[in-house]
Design an enzyme around this catalytic site. Structure first.
Site, PDB file in Angstrom:
ATOM      1  N   ASP A   9       0.865  -1.176   0.000  1.00  0.00           N
ATOM      2  CA  ASP A   9       0.000   0.000   0.000  1.00  0.00           C
ATOM      3  C   ASP A   9       0.911   1.238   0.000  1.00  0.00           C
ATOM      4  OD1 ASP A   9      -2.324   1.697   0.552  1.00  0.00           O
ATOM      5  OD2 ASP A   9      -1.485   1.855   2.566  1.00  0.00           O
TER       6      ASP A   9
HETATM    7  C1  LAC Z   1      -3.617   3.649  -0.658  1.00  0.00           C
HETATM    8  C2  LAC Z   1      -4.393   4.171   0.510  1.00  0.00           C
HETATM    9  C3  LAC Z   1      -5.339   3.197   1.015  1.00  0.00           C
HETATM   10  O1  LAC Z   1      -2.463   4.019  -0.886  1.00  0.00           O
HETATM   11  O2  LAC Z   1      -3.610   4.530   1.553  1.00  0.00           O
HETATM   12  O3  LAC Z   1      -4.194   2.857  -1.379  1.00  0.00           O
END
Ligand code: LAC
Length: 214
Positions: A9
């Site tokens: 992420d």
């Molecule tokens: C992302 C958010 C969820 O980068 O932080 O997808």
């Protein structure tokens, strides 16, 4: 047991969204931290609401609209110049301190899978200098995490079975969305928060990116 790829992420995991506090403080002294918290909370809420409504718009628009809401709620005067300046901060967020060395040390394919739109992710990744094999955006599937279609995008684009992908997020809801999908999941729990009650557990709970794969 060996993972073929690690998928990270972006916001909150590799990049600290609260890097915007300093610039906010220039505009509204004493309000930077509360603005940053509400801005981030609304940004995420809007992604979930838009996904349920099937009303996708790019994360750059979501982020700008969440900023406008947060400023209105906190009665902070926002004009186009300030909005633009704060959105620019999003293109050069700081990495968490351990991240650059930790990623460099991980000898496996590495990718980002983010809600961020390409117009936000490309300059951010370039600015940070992180070496990644792929930067994948939900923009291709026009729905936000934790929709399974998003995690499937990583499987399709990396050509790796989901059981062989390690997914790393600091956002517990994202970590559990990835676990529900079928990834092996590392939750970076920097704030020592409890696990969200969504019926899944991360495979590993770690303190930072440097503990992934240890
Ligand atoms: C992302 C958010 C969820 O980068 O932080 O997808």
């Amino acid at each position: 047991m060996a993972l073929q790829a690690l998928v990270f992420d972006a916001y909150g995991t590799l990049y600290d969204v609260h890097s915007v506090v300093r610039r906010s403080e220039d505009f509204w002294p004493g309000k930077g931290a509360v603005l940053s918290q509400l801005w981030r909370a609304k940004q995420l809420e809007y992604t979930w609401q838009r996904s349920l409504m099937r009303r996708y718009v790019p994360f750059s628009q979501v982020t700008r609209e969440a900023l406008a809401y947060a400023c209105e709620a906190l009665q902070l005067a926002l004009d186009d110049g300030r909005s633009h300046a704060l959105m620019q901060e999003y293109l050069r967020l700081a990495t968490y301190p351990e991240v650059p060395a930790a990623l460099a040390a991980l000898r496996v394919r590495k990718a980002i899978l983010s809600n961020g739109s390409p117009d936000m992710l490309a300059p951010l990744v370039a600015h940070s200098g992180l070496a990644l094999d792929a930067v994948l955006s939900v923009d291709e599937v026009r729905i936000f995490k934790p929709a399974p279609e998003v995690y499937q995008l990583a499987v399709d684009r990396l050509g790796v079975r989901k059981e062989d992908i390690g997914f790393v997020s600091s956002n517990c809801w994202d970590a559990l969305g990835a676990k529900s999908f079928g990834f092996r999941v590392y939750w970076i729990n920097r704030l020592k928060a409890p696990v969200d009650a969504l019926g899944f557990q991360p495979d590993r709970i770690v303190q930072g990116a440097h503990e992934v794969l240890l």
